[in-house]
Design an enzyme around this catalytic site. Structure first.
Site, short mmCIF file in Angstrom:
data_model
loop_
_atom_site.label_atom_id
_atom_site.label_comp_id
_atom_site.label_asym_id
_atom_site.label_seq_id
_atom_site.Cartn_x
_atom_site.Cartn_y
_atom_site.Cartn_z
N LYS A 1 0.89 -1.18 0.00
CA LYS A 1 0.00 0.00 0.00
C LYS A 1 0.92 1.22 0.00
O LYS A 1 1.43 1.63 1.04
CB LYS A 1 -0.89 -0.02 1.25
CG LYS A 1 -2.23 0.68 1.11
CD LYS A 1 -2.13 2.15 0.73
CE LYS A 1 -1.79 3.03 1.91
NZ LYS A 1 -1.56 4.45 1.50
N GLU B 1 9.46 1.70 11.17
CA GLU B 1 10.49 2.73 10.96
C GLU B 1 9.76 4.06 11.01
O GLU B 1 8.98 4.38 10.11
CB GLU B 1 11.16 2.54 9.59
CG GLU B 1 11.73 1.15 9.33
CD GLU B 1 12.97 0.85 10.14
OE1 GLU B 1 13.39 1.69 10.95
OE2 GLU B 1 13.52 -0.25 9.96
N CYS C 1 13.90 11.03 6.87
CA CYS C 1 13.68 10.59 8.26
C CYS C 1 14.92 10.79 9.11
O CYS C 1 14.83 11.10 10.29
CB CYS C 1 13.22 9.14 8.30
SG CYS C 1 14.37 8.02 7.51
N GLU D 1 9.20 16.87 14.92
CA GLU D 1 9.67 16.60 13.55
C GLU D 1 8.95 17.53 12.57
O GLU D 1 7.72 17.55 12.52
CB GLU D 1 9.40 15.14 13.17
CG GLU D 1 9.99 14.80 11.81
CD GLU D 1 9.68 13.37 11.35
OE1 GLU D 1 8.54 12.91 11.53
OE2 GLU D 1 10.59 12.73 10.81
P1 NAD Z 1 2.31 8.69 7.33
O1 NAD Z 1 2.43 7.98 8.63
O2 NAD Z 1 1.33 9.77 7.20
O3 NAD Z 1 1.94 7.64 6.16
C1 NAD Z 1 2.75 6.53 5.88
C2 NAD Z 1 1.90 5.45 5.23
O4 NAD Z 1 0.93 4.99 6.18
C3 NAD Z 1 1.09 5.93 4.02
O5 NAD Z 1 1.06 4.92 3.04
C4 NAD Z 1 -0.29 6.14 4.61
O6 NAD Z 1 -1.32 6.03 3.65
C5 NAD Z 1 -0.36 5.00 5.62
N1 NAD Z 1 -1.33 5.20 6.71
C6 NAD Z 1 -1.75 6.37 7.26
N2 NAD Z 1 -2.64 6.12 8.24
C7 NAD Z 1 -2.79 4.77 8.31
C8 NAD Z 1 -3.56 3.90 9.14
N3 NAD Z 1 -4.39 4.38 10.08
N4 NAD Z 1 -3.44 2.57 8.96
C9 NAD Z 1 -2.60 2.08 8.02
N5 NAD Z 1 -1.85 2.83 7.20
C10 NAD Z 1 -1.94 4.18 7.35
O7 NAD Z 1 3.77 9.16 6.97
P2 NAD Z 1 4.21 10.06 5.73
O8 NAD Z 1 3.74 11.44 6.00
O9 NAD Z 1 3.83 9.35 4.48
O10 NAD Z 1 5.80 9.97 5.83
C11 NAD Z 1 6.58 10.84 6.58
C12 NAD Z 1 6.99 10.18 7.89
O11 NAD Z 1 7.68 8.96 7.61
C13 NAD Z 1 7.95 11.02 8.70
O12 NAD Z 1 7.58 10.98 10.04
C14 NAD Z 1 9.29 10.32 8.50
O13 NAD Z 1 10.24 10.52 9.51
C15 NAD Z 1 8.86 8.90 8.41
N6 NAD Z 1 9.87 8.09 7.74
C16 NAD Z 1 10.61 7.23 8.50
C17 NAD Z 1 11.61 6.48 7.92
C18 NAD Z 1 12.42 5.53 8.74
O14 NAD Z 1 13.06 4.67 8.17
N7 NAD Z 1 12.45 5.66 10.06
C19 NAD Z 1 11.86 6.58 6.54
C20 NAD Z 1 11.09 7.47 5.80
C21 NAD Z 1 10.08 8.22 6.41
#
Ligand code: NAD
Length: 502
Positions: A181, A256, A290, A388
């Site tokens: 997804k 992550e 991240c 963040e």
């Molecule tokens: P997000 O949490 O908004 O979304 C990530 C994914 O989760 C998307 O595909 C989204 O559709 C899905 N999602 C959202 N709500 C959900 C739910 N209730 N149930 C299941 N899936 C759901 O994150 P984002 O805004 O897409 O990405 C940015 C974040 O990702 C930042 O906090 C960043 O630090 C983090 N990030 C972490 C790493 C790491 O390796 N630690 C790497 C890249 C990004």
């Protein structure tokens, strides 16, 4: 802004080897970050679509060849995937840049890294060995490693294709089947996977993709009883929700999550190198990284010099059209994210001394552009120190002693990465070992060998992937115990029952 040729105007799901619409026909809009024009629609998956994808993945897992293939055969397919990614890296980078707003030169690196993930895990499973234990004359024990089943992969928008590869490669190498997804802000490059896998010879049903909104498609995937494990990358708050939802089904989880990583610069550091690296560390990938070093802690003796030189460089960073190879910071991914980052810039003006940037560049009146923004003298309780931002915004804070630096570094809820700049070797090792961070770099920004563990502590994640740890996550290690001689069994219910350890 140049538009790539032949872009799709609609994106479908890919389930059981077929491109399909949502069962109920739902769609969502996808925006172009440089002008927020709606350039494309995508099928918006609901629980019925997730049901269909999980059914296809389950069938492929139970009856298909993939989990039963020899490691070398699976590796051959994975290497073909890597070749295909490299062969279309220019197209891929162009699409990624168009959809995410990342500068094109940085998007090109993402395609190379995605291919490398497939090559790496192809090598790893061919070389995989498992433990055997012998108890002389009594027992032989060995580990029977088995793929767990249908893996649910949920990914963010910041480097979408590369982060998808990061989960797809080990999950497929392990023999799992998958439902991916991708993030709803950036579904474009994920649409390339289906053809890549088909051409590489991946059996139908092994890879399934459902586009959609997190709270709908993502939520249905997390809650589906046919999905025993979830690998998630995204925000810490989303991770908490998914954690709760996984608890119901006692699912395996790898998380992550977010970060607010410190870069700590001691007085004896190579200041030129530290400035180059800390600029790149927070302003590359538009700051949507991240592991961004978004808090810079600088020892008092070099603090003013550092701030002056750092801000002067930040002001000359080239912001603009992401497709232009000269661009160093492009457009943020989406207007919602732009609003979030812009609001933090305003908060920062109350909390710190603004040295560079401070909002939208005048020459870029439309699109999600924010100038590289530098705040100095930021107190540890400031929101821009603690939260963040995930954009081109950095907070600089002075410190006097190594102890104070450690206290400041550890003073957030996050613990993803840390960057130390010093020539004091023993001091650096001691500091590194005491810092709350899953990964520490000494005199470097984020350069990572694929064999090393990747992951965060505290609110930055749960579990570590990377190298064999990823294979461990997607497999069960069943212990098989074989007796090599008579077993002393207490004879329950018999007259000569003896209490013998069994
Ligand atoms: P997000 O949490 O908004 O979304 C990530 C994914 O989760 C998307 O595909 C989204 O559709 C899905 N999602 C959202 N709500 C959900 C739910 N209730 N149930 C299941 N899936 C759901 O994150 P984002 O805004 O897409 O990405 C940015 C974040 O990702 C930042 O906090 C960043 O630090 C983090 N990030 C972490 C790493 C790491 O390796 N630690 C790497 C890249 C990004």
């Amino acid at each position: 802004m140049s538009t790539p040729q032949n872009l799709p105007t609609h994106l479908q799901h890919y389930i059981g080897g077929e491109f399909v619409e949502s069962v109920g026909g739902e769609t969502f809009d996808v925006l172009e970050p440089t002008n927020n024009r709606n350039y494309c629609t995508a099928a918006a998956g609901q629980s019925a679509d997730i049901d269909a994808a999980v059914a296809a993945a389950t069938e492929a897992f139970r009856t298909g060849p993939w989990p039963r293939m020899k490691p070398r055969e699976r590796a051959t397919v994975l290497n073909r995937v890597a070749d295909a990614v490299v062969a279309q890296k220019d197209r891929l980078a162009e699409m990624e840049t168009f959809d995410t707003g990342l500068p094109i030169t940085q998007a090109k690196g993402q395609a190379e890294r995605a291919a490398e993930n497939f090559r790496f895990f192809a090598d790893l499973i061919v070389a995989q060995s498992d433990d055997t234990y012998k108890v002389p004359g009594s027992q032989l024990n060995y580990v029977n490693r088995k793929p767990i089943g249908v893996a649910g992969l949920i990914t963010p928008w910041n480097t979408p294709f590369m982060l998808e590869s990061w989960k797809l490669a080990p999950a497929l190498a392990s023999g799992c089947t998958v439902v991916l997804k991708p993030a709803e802000f950036t579904p474009l490059s994920a649409s390339l996977w289906a053809q890549i896998f088909e051409d590489a010879g991946l059996p139908k049903g092994v890879f399934n993709l459902v586009n959609g909104i997190g709270e709908q498609a993502g939520d249905a995937l997390v809650k589906h009883p046919g999905v025993p494990l979830i690998s998630f990358t995204g925000e810490s708050s989303t991770g908490q929700t998914i954690f709760r939802n996984c608890a119901e089904g006692l699912k395996g989880m790898s998380m992550e999550l977010g970060g607010k990583s410190p870069a700590i610069i001691f007085e004896d550091a190579d200041l030129d190198a530290a400035i180059d690296s800390t600029l790149f560390g927070v302003f590359s990938l538009n700051g949507e990284r991240c592991t961004a070093g978004s808090r810079i802690l600088v020892q008092r003796g070099i603090y003013e010099e550092f701030c002056t030189r750092y801000a002067a460089r930040a002001k000359t960073i080239v912001v603009g059209d992401p497709q232009d190879p000269e661009t160093q910071v492009g457009a943020l991914v989406h207007p919602e994210h732009f609003d979030k980052v812009a609001s933090y810039v305003e908060i920062g003006k109350q909390e710190g001394r603004l040295l560079a940037g401070g909002g939208r560049p005048e020459e870029l009146p439309e699109g999600n552009y924010i100038a590289p923004t530098v705040f100095a003298d930021v107190a540890p309780d400031a929101r821009i120190f603690q939260e963040e931002i995930f954009g081109p915004v950095v907070a600089i804070t002075p410190f006097d002693t190594w102890d104070e630096a450690l206290e400041l570094a550890n003073n957030t809820r996050y613990g993803l990465a840390a960057y130390l700049w010093t020539n004091n070797l023993a001091g650096a090792h001691n500091f590194a070992q005491n810092i709350d961070a899953g990964m520490v770099w000494l005199n470097s920004h984020n350069v990572r060998d694929l064999r090393t563990p990747f992951g965060g502590v505290k609110a930055s994640g749960l579990g570590h992937e990377g190298g064999y740890r990823s294979i461990d996550f997607y497999t069960d290690q069943q212990a098989v115990h074989i007796s090599l001689g008579p077993v002393h069994t207490p004879k329950f219910g018999s007259d000569d029952a003896a209490l013998v350890d069994g």
